[in-house]
Every structure is written in C-alpha cells, then in structure tokens.
Write a protein that holds these residues in place. Structure first.
Motif: not given
Length: 237
Positions: A93-112, A127-133
C-alpha cells in the motif's frame, strides 16, 4: 458571556476538525487502473550552447565505431515498439499520509509481453517505483497528494525498458464554504490511498532495442510464447 462564546466556538471547531480527521481517508478503486503518462520535461538550469551541442551530435553520428541505428534501434535488431502497454499491480500500500519523497515500492507485471512469438517480459516480473512527492491532507479542505514514478522494467535478457509511468493523484477536497476561516483551517481533505493490488496501466515510452537479431531472440530469452498473443515486428532496417 464572551468567554462562554469563545469556549463554544473552540468546542465546535474541535468537533468539526475531529470529524474531518475521522472521515479523511479515500481509497482508490483497486480494479480501476491508474494510467501513467509521460514524465514532465524540466527546463535545464543552464541552456547548452547550440553550436557545441550541434558539433557533439555530428561527431557522434559520424563516429565510424558507432552502430548504425534507426529510431534508437540498431539495424538488424528486434525491439519492443513504443506504446506497448503493460498492466502492473502494486505489491504494497501507498498513502499520501505516510509516503515521503524517495520511498521505493514494488510492482508486478500481470501479462506477458510477447515479441515475435517469444516472451520478453513474463507475467510476474517485478519492477520498482519511487515516490517523487508525498504530502498529507491539510487544513482548508486540502486533500493529500502523491506523485509517483514507474520509470522502467527489465526484459529477460536484462534490457531496461523505459515506461511512461508518471502518476499524479490527489485526495478529494472537503467543502469549507459553510465555515468561517478560523474553522476552515481545521477542516482537512481526504488522504489518497492506493491499496495492495492497485492496477497501474503504463506504456513503453520509446522503441527499445532488445540487443539481438530475430534469429537470436528465442535463445536470448529462452521463454517460448506457447501460442500467447504476440506483437510482431520486423528487424529494424
């Protein structure tokens, strides 16, 4: 009498603020994909000298050791076309309440992603995403804000595939028109929350050279498509 009025106003203000805090969570529909777009282009702090830049481009183009390319793909190589879609699922999960700039998060592709009957990015690739703001909700009805970057994903042979994965979202604003400013200051909008499993739909941002010819593609990936839907491309000419 004046003191009683002030105390009553403060109590009213606190009650409204408390109610706003309790009702200040907004959860995005997990099954509705959030669509990524191109990353905003920032103006360089110092503009390059045009003549120097032109000379550098010409020198690079005329370099005899430079592989011949077309639209960024070496001639004879196969590629993932610009605009190829990918569906990704958030793994936390990602929330505007707790996620700060630079926080990394993981995602997974669902289709080939299948090119010329060969899987180049299998379902389940992470793959890895990042919180910009990230900014929590605030007074005067302002909702929380999130800006996310899902910049790239890798193929089976290690090629980095750039994505249009700029995400900008905002929690719902709370109405404050009915309240005087000294009460509105305590009324907050809603936080923006993406649950685990949230879908993000992104696209490949440019033609991406797979660094192999059509004949080498199967051996490089080692992952046959087994009849799955495929994108067919000709080697770049």
């Amino acid at each position: 009498m004046q003191v009683k009025r002030v105390l009553a106003a403060v109590c009213c203000c606190c009650c409204l603020a408390g109610g706003a805090v309790q009702a200040s969570e907004e959860f995005h529909d997990v099954k509705t994909p959030v669509v990524g777009v191109e990353f905003p282009v920032e103006e360089p702090a110092v503009k390059p000298n045009i003549q120097e830049r032109t000379k550098a481009i010409l020198d690079e183009y005329n370099d005899p050791k430079r592989p011949k390319t077309h639209h960024g793909v070496e001639l004879g190589h196969v590629y993932i076309p610009k605009g190829t879609p990918l569906m990704l699922a958030l793994q936390e999960p990602i929330s505007s309440k707790t996620s700060k700039e630079g926080k990394a998060f993981k995602l997974k592709s669902l289709e080939d992603v299948v090119i010329n009957d060969v899987v180049v990015i299998p379902a389940g690739t992470t793959c890895v995403g990042k919180v910009l703001k990230g900014r929590g909700n605030r007074g005067f009805g302002r909702g929380g804000k999130l800006e996310l970057s899902i910049a790239a994903i890798k193929t089976l042979n290690g090629v980095t595939v750039p994505l249009n994965g700029y995400i900008k979202g905002r929690g719902k604003k709370s109405s404050t028109w009915f309240a005087p400013w000294w009460i509105s200051a305590f009324l907050k909008g809603k936080e923006l929350n993406y649950k685990e499993g949230q879908l993000f739909r992104v696209t490949v941002s440019r033609n991406t050279d797979l660094k192999v010819t059509g004949d080498e593609l199967g051996d490089a990936m080692g992952y046959p498509a087994d009849g799955k839907p495929s994108i067919y491309v000709k080697p770049m000419e």
